[in-house]
Design a protein around this motif. Structure first.
Motif, PDB file in Angstrom:
ATOM      1  N   ILE A   1      49.745  92.345  75.834  1.00  0.00           N
ATOM      2  CA  ILE A   1      49.750  93.289  74.710  1.00  0.00           C
ATOM      3  C   ILE A   1      49.680  92.472  73.436  1.00  0.00           C
ATOM      4  CG2 ILE A   1      50.986  95.176  73.586  1.00  0.00           C
ATOM      5  CD1 ILE A   1      52.381  95.746  76.227  1.00  0.00           C
TER       6      ILE A   1
ATOM      7  N   TYR B   1      44.856 103.673  74.229  1.00  0.00           N
ATOM      8  CA  TYR B   1      46.132 104.373  74.219  1.00  0.00           C
ATOM      9  C   TYR B   1      46.622 104.717  72.816  1.00  0.00           C
ATOM     10  CZ  TYR B   1      51.287 104.043  74.764  1.00  0.00           C
ATOM     11  OH  TYR B   1      52.630 104.213  74.715  1.00  0.00           O
ATOM     12  N   PHE B   2      46.644 103.704  71.940  1.00  0.00           N
ATOM     13  CA  PHE B   2      47.161 103.979  70.604  1.00  0.00           C
ATOM     14  C   PHE B   2      46.217 104.877  69.826  1.00  0.00           C
ATOM     15  CE2 PHE B   2      49.404 100.272  71.919  1.00  0.00           C
ATOM     16  CZ  PHE B   2      50.694 100.588  71.550  1.00  0.00           C
TER      17      PHE B   2
ATOM     18  N   HIS C   1      51.087  94.209  67.405  1.00  0.00           N
ATOM     19  CA  HIS C   1      50.868  95.508  66.761  1.00  0.00           C
ATOM     20  C   HIS C   1      52.197  96.087  66.312  1.00  0.00           C
ATOM     21  CE1 HIS C   1      52.170  96.558  70.788  1.00  0.00           C
ATOM     22  NE2 HIS C   1      52.513  97.741  70.304  1.00  0.00           N
TER      23      HIS C   1
ATOM     24  N   ILE D   1      53.362  91.278  73.876  1.00  0.00           N
ATOM     25  CA  ILE D   1      53.837  90.765  75.170  1.00  0.00           C
ATOM     26  C   ILE D   1      52.824  89.712  75.584  1.00  0.00           C
ATOM     27  CG2 ILE D   1      54.247  91.317  77.612  1.00  0.00           C
ATOM     28  CD1 ILE D   1      56.393  92.609  75.963  1.00  0.00           C
TER      29      ILE D   1
ATOM     30  N   HIS E   1      54.944  93.397  67.320  1.00  0.00           N
ATOM     31  CA  HIS E   1      55.431  92.885  68.607  1.00  0.00           C
ATOM     32  C   HIS E   1      54.258  92.698  69.559  1.00  0.00           C
ATOM     33  CE1 HIS E   1      55.742  97.327  68.864  1.00  0.00           C
ATOM     34  NE2 HIS E   1      55.418  97.183  70.136  1.00  0.00           N
TER      35      HIS E   1
ATOM     36  N   ARG F   1      60.478 106.453  73.298  1.00  0.00           N
ATOM     37  CA  ARG F   1      60.367 106.555  71.835  1.00  0.00           C
ATOM     38  C   ARG F   1      60.923 107.892  71.384  1.00  0.00           C
ATOM     39  NH1 ARG F   1      55.562 104.367  73.703  1.00  0.00           N
ATOM     40  NH2 ARG F   1      55.042 102.334  72.838  1.00  0.00           N
TER      41      ARG F   1
ATOM     42  N   ARG G   1      54.152  93.462  85.726  1.00  0.00           N
ATOM     43  CA  ARG G   1      55.355  93.946  85.027  1.00  0.00           C
ATOM     44  C   ARG G   1      55.197  95.431  84.729  1.00  0.00           C
ATOM     45  NH1 ARG G   1      56.302  94.611  79.346  1.00  0.00           N
ATOM     46  NH2 ARG G   1      58.515  94.513  78.803  1.00  0.00           N
TER      47      ARG G   1
ATOM     48  N   MET H   1      58.809 102.761  78.434  1.00  0.00           N
ATOM     49  CA  MET H   1      58.931 102.781  76.976  1.00  0.00           C
ATOM     50  C   MET H   1      59.422 104.159  76.542  1.00  0.00           C
ATOM     51  SD  MET H   1      58.036  99.718  76.372  1.00  0.00           S
ATOM     52  CE  MET H   1      58.327  99.853  74.612  1.00  0.00           C
TER      53      MET H   1
ATOM     54  N   SER I   1      56.845  98.403  82.291  1.00  0.00           N
ATOM     55  CA  SER I   1      57.843  98.742  81.273  1.00  0.00           C
ATOM     56  C   SER I   1      57.956 100.245  81.155  1.00  0.00           C
ATOM     57  CB  SER I   1      57.553  98.075  79.927  1.00  0.00           C
ATOM     58  OG  SER I   1      56.242  98.285  79.544  1.00  0.00           O
TER      59      SER I   1
ATOM     60  N   ASP J   1      53.844  99.861  66.458  1.00  0.00           N
ATOM     61  CA  ASP J   1      53.531 101.141  67.096  1.00  0.00           C
ATOM     62  C   ASP J   1      53.168 102.171  66.021  1.00  0.00           C
ATOM     63  OD1 ASP J   1      54.269  99.887  69.432  1.00  0.00           O
ATOM     64  OD2 ASP J   1      55.557 101.519  70.110  1.00  0.00           O
TER      65      ASP J   1
ATOM     66  N   LEU K   1      54.204 101.815  81.503  1.00  0.00           N
ATOM     67  CA  LEU K   1      53.126 100.866  81.209  1.00  0.00           C
ATOM     68  C   LEU K   1      53.183  99.749  82.243  1.00  0.00           C
ATOM     69  CD1 LEU K   1      50.926  99.897  79.285  1.00  0.00           C
ATOM     70  CD2 LEU K   1      52.703  98.946  77.841  1.00  0.00           C
TER      71      LEU K   1
HETATM   72  O1  LIG Z   1      55.967  96.621  77.371  1.00  0.00           O
HETATM   73  C1  LIG Z   1      56.633  96.439  76.363  1.00  0.00           C
HETATM   74  O2  LIG Z   1      57.783  95.961  76.373  1.00  0.00           O
HETATM   75  C2  LIG Z   1      56.025  96.787  75.021  1.00  0.00           C
HETATM   76  C3  LIG Z   1      55.009  97.864  75.107  1.00  0.00           C
HETATM   77  C4  LIG Z   1      54.454  98.241  73.774  1.00  0.00           C
HETATM   78  O3  LIG Z   1      54.432  97.464  72.868  1.00  0.00           O
HETATM   79  C5  LIG Z   1      53.916  99.587  73.571  1.00  0.00           C
HETATM   80  O4  LIG Z   1      53.785 100.364  74.536  1.00  0.00           O
HETATM   81  O5  LIG Z   1      53.632  99.917  72.415  1.00  0.00           O
END
Ligand SMILES: O=C(O)CCC(=O)C(=O)O
Ligand SMILES: [Fe+2]
Length: 256
Positions: free
Chosen positions: A161, A91-92, A164, A222, A220, A241, A235, A239, A237, A166, A153
């Motif tokens: 996670i 992904y990144f 890292h 997880i 950060h 940005r 879970r 996200m 999330s 971002d 996500l």
């Molecule tokens: O799921 C989260 O709270 C963090 C996700 C995350 O670090 C990311 O997508 O870069």
């Protein structure tokens, strides 16, 4: 307006960096249910036919009599094997390649997320989920600035996670995370001083914002569910940005 709340000890370990803002109970249970159902619908529709079929079979074998309105939030997730979770992220790296800035080409964005599925969200299914618009407009009202990108996500029960920062070329000065489903711990670690660590329990319905110092100078992560004595489930999330070129001014949105 988002207000800074005092953390209860149950939510926090360590010293919280300034520029990290957290509201443990931002969304009501019914808003959480709507957001999670909509997010799952989006991811499920984009998934492969093989797994769509698996989910259909699983739903009919569960033969749930509870309507979506009464079901506990965790029951909105099907068993892990109904989802096509990826073992390791690219992904990144993908974001990285799109932005193609050699200065950050160190490759450590790859492989950060384990056992997950994700998608870039271009639109929410507002017609199918009537409660979605008011929930999203509440969220909108606390965003530090406009011009945003939204990602979904979905972490498997054993997803995690790794630490890292971002990708700084892919998004700007703040990152907002909405947590839905099973509780997880967010760990923040100063890049300059790895002993400076904070751990925050993220319950379902909570939101956090990392901006400026914490966004750029802390890693950060997880943590895996093993952090919980009773184990835990999946879970989701959401996200959000800010795009890199639209974050020049961040209003002082956090009132004490
Ligand atoms: O799921 C989260 O709270 C963090 C996700 C995350 O670090 C990311 O997508 O870069
Ligand atoms: Fe991240």
């Amino acid at each position: 307006m988002l207000s800074r709340r005092l953390f209860s000890l149950a939510n926090l370990r360590g010293t919280i960096p300034s520029d990290f803002h957290f509201v443990p109970d931002f969304f009501s249970v019914s808003e959480q249910r709507t957001l999670l159902s909509a997010a799952l619908e989006r991811l499920d529709t984009a998934g492969s036919r093989r797994f769509q079929k698996r989910r259909k079979n699983s739903r009919s074998s569960l033969n749930s009599t509870a309507g979506i309105c009464e079901a506990p939030l965790s029951e909105l997730f099907l068993p892990d094997d109904c989802y096509e979770f990826l073992q390791v992220s690219s992904y990144f790296l993908c974001i990285w390649r799109r932005h193609d800035n050699a200065k950050f080409a160190e490759g450590h964005y790859d492989g950060v997320i384990h056992n997950y599925r994700e998608m870039h969200l271009t639109s929410w299914p507002t017609a199918e989920f009537p409660g979605l618009v008011p929930a999203l407009s509440r969220l909108q009202s606390v965003l530090p600035s406009s011009n945003i990108q939204t990602h979904l996500l979905h972490l498997a029960s054993d997803g995690e996670i790794l630490p890292h920062v971002d990708n700084v070329s892919a998004s700007g000065r703040w990152i907002l995370g909405v947590s839905l489903g099973s509780d997880r711990i967010l760990r923040l670690e100063s890049c300059a001083n790895p002993d400076e660590v904070a751990e925050i329990l993220l319950p379902s319905g909570s939101i956090y914002i990392q901006s400026d110092t914490v966004r750029y100078q802390y890693k950060h992560s997880i943590l895996r569910n093993s952090a919980f004595a009773n184990g835990a489930g999946q879970r989701m999330s959401i996200m959000i940005r800010v795009s890199p070129s639209y974050d020049r001014t961040i209003p002082n949105l956090i009132s004490k």
